[in-house]
Design a protein around this motif. Sequence first.
Motif, mmCIF file in Angstrom:
data_model
loop_
_atom_site.group_PDB
_atom_site.id
_atom_site.type_symbol
_atom_site.label_atom_id
_atom_site.label_comp_id
_atom_site.label_asym_id
_atom_site.label_seq_id
_atom_site.Cartn_x
_atom_site.Cartn_y
_atom_site.Cartn_z
ATOM 1 N N PHE A 36 1.939 10.227 -6.313
ATOM 2 C CA PHE A 36 0.572 9.389 -6.211
ATOM 3 C C PHE A 36 -0.185 8.673 -6.726
ATOM 4 N N LYS A 37 -0.414 7.304 -7.212
ATOM 5 C CA LYS A 37 -1.337 7.202 -8.113
ATOM 6 C C LYS A 37 -1.898 6.131 -7.669
ATOM 7 N N GLU A 38 -2.520 5.144 -8.113
ATOM 8 C CA GLU A 38 -3.253 4.089 -8.019
ATOM 9 C C GLU A 38 -3.068 3.434 -8.719
ATOM 10 N N SER A 39 -2.479 1.587 -8.429
ATOM 11 C CA SER A 39 -2.048 0.089 -8.471
ATOM 12 C C SER A 39 -2.559 -0.596 -8.437
ATOM 13 N N ALA A 40 -2.241 -2.118 -8.535
ATOM 14 C CA ALA A 40 -3.385 -2.947 -8.546
ATOM 15 C C ALA A 40 -3.571 -2.898 -7.447
ATOM 16 N N SER A 41 -2.359 -2.835 -6.420
ATOM 17 C CA SER A 41 -2.293 -3.474 -5.482
ATOM 18 C C SER A 41 -2.802 -2.349 -4.515
ATOM 19 N N GLY A 42 -3.457 -0.853 -4.870
ATOM 20 C CA GLY A 42 -3.676 0.313 -3.836
ATOM 21 C C GLY A 42 -3.039 1.175 -4.033
#
Length: 688
Positions: A70-76
């Motif tokens: 899991f990781k955070e991205s610009a869209s969530g």
Amino acid sequence: MAGRIRIAVQGKVTSAIGHGLRMLIRDLHTVLGEMPEMGSHPTGWAQIVIRYVLPEDGCPDEPEAFGFRFKESASGPCMEIIGRDELALVYGMLYFTERYLGVQPFWFWADQCLPQQKRIEIACESYDSLPSKVRFRGWFVNDEVCLIGWKEPYPPTREVWLHVFEALLRCRGNMVIPGTDLPKTGVHFEVAEEMGLWITHHHAEPLGAEMFLRAYPGKNASYKEAPELFERLWTKAIEKQKDKKILWVLSFRGQGDKPFWENDPSFDTPEKRGAMISRVIRKQYDMIGAAVKEPVYCAALYGEIAELYKEGYVELPDDVIKVWADNGYGRMVSRRHGNLNLRIPSLPAEEDTGKHGIYYHVTFHDLQASNHLTMFPGSAAFIRQEVEGAFAAGADQYLLLNCGNIRPHVYMLDLLRVLWNEGKVDAEAHLEQFVSSYYTSGLKELAGLYRSYTEAAVAYGPNPDDLAGDEYYHHPARRIIGHWLQGQGAVADERLLWATGECSFLEQVRSFEQRCSEGLAQWTAWLDRCDKVIAGLAEEDKQRAADHLRFHGALHRSGCEGFLWLCRAYAAYAEGRYPQAFVCASLSMRGYEEGLHVLRAAEHGKWNRFYSADWLTNIESTVRNVDTVRRFLRMHGDSPEFFLWYKEFLMPETEKHIYLENTHRNPLSDDELAERLHAHFEQNGQLL
């Protein structure tokens, strides 16, 4: 996650990964009600990314290992399904739909209901798969007449195989023998390869080569006489498969899956037989090794080959996986051949080095007492003991499971799924998990039915695996009919000694009658309990319980009833009580016909025609055979007018001496005569 899920794949989409995506997209659409969006947008667009493992992932360094990151991205938040190879990615996608959408391994075959959800909650916690206990694990789709007859085209179409192989992949299986002796025009091999599965071979078709007598009709199938013809077939098979994922099966049996010396009596000693098998296997081994990079070899120690190997007459190369077989009834001993049942242990000895595996049955077809249409009659605890015992003996590199037609066997197939992945199973915990996965109500009661199913089974012999499957009521019954109508009743039928021991034919018949009498009581009680449980289930569970529980007990009960009355028909015939024998035969026919009604009742919706090709147990054939008996019996005293029994037993006394033949000579049908005679004999205590 909710609504229209965005999915991206990094790297090449192979055919296997494409199939995995197809299943993932379908399951998301089914549960969330929105078709996912696929794309190759810039980083940060997708909510689910599917990719191969990177060094920094820390994923286990094992073939087929997968995980979630899991990781955070610009869209969530973004979830990554990672895998070391294409099968790992397929397993990862399917495990995602199981864990987060509730799609069970046998969702299609067990008619699982998947309620729609507005959103799914996923904890952002990394996950890594554990390595499977068994390196090569899969199904032999064998005796698959239901799959053949289910849809109109022959051989089975892509539609059928997609569901078969999906279930196998959901069990984390990785190899398959896709069908038995199907035409070359079939798509079974093609679809299995597309979906990323290893292909292996039937022990009677080594290297997957064409059968000798098909290629060379009229020739003598003797390797001693024409080795070049056999080797030509092997060369062709190697060339065709050398670039595919193949587990090469080395073996040498005769045509038609029997010992080769049955057609060549010069091989009259174990030394000669073992030497020929060793020579042929070494030749196959060398041919493959010269053409294939890093081949994986197996040798099927099945039947006579296992016995010769254990006696030291067969030599195998060290890197060949030696595959041991159960007896068809789940016990790891040699199988019964006719009346010969040596029960030699079928597992490697402590000093037997190298790699080993097993070929195991949860369904079987042997023209004796096997289960084909019905669930395995033994308990889950029995299977656990046998398979865990095989693992403990070192037979854990390979597990080929005879899965038959899948639908009738999902419970035991699911049990083996746990065993080949985890190496052990708590049978009770698995049962609770299985029931709760496919039902929503009456879970305790349903588990009790699965548990007590084995307790109702007919025990036809002294061993714990001597439990009758559906074929027990049909093949021996038809043998009895043939022996009887051929006028052989003065001597025992040698083909039935495996079940009855040495005794007269009448005593053989009485033996089956006794077993079926006990079975009829046991299965009737089990069905009564089953009906009470089903009546209390939620509506969505009732049909499923009828198809996957009651169906099996009803086939057993109908078989017991039909066989019981057939045996009583012969006993009455032997005493010269022909009208009573006729009635008993009619009751037998009625019992067996109930089995046909059970098959038809299970063919609803997508399962229309599923049991239409019941050619192995062949209930319809048994019904016809019993009808022949009934017609035969009516010849004994009611012929040629076919009015005499009516006159003797049914006509009022006041009419017998004054009737006019022109108004009383319309013979009753067999059914009507049997029904009226039955009532007469019952009322007067004259039937038995």
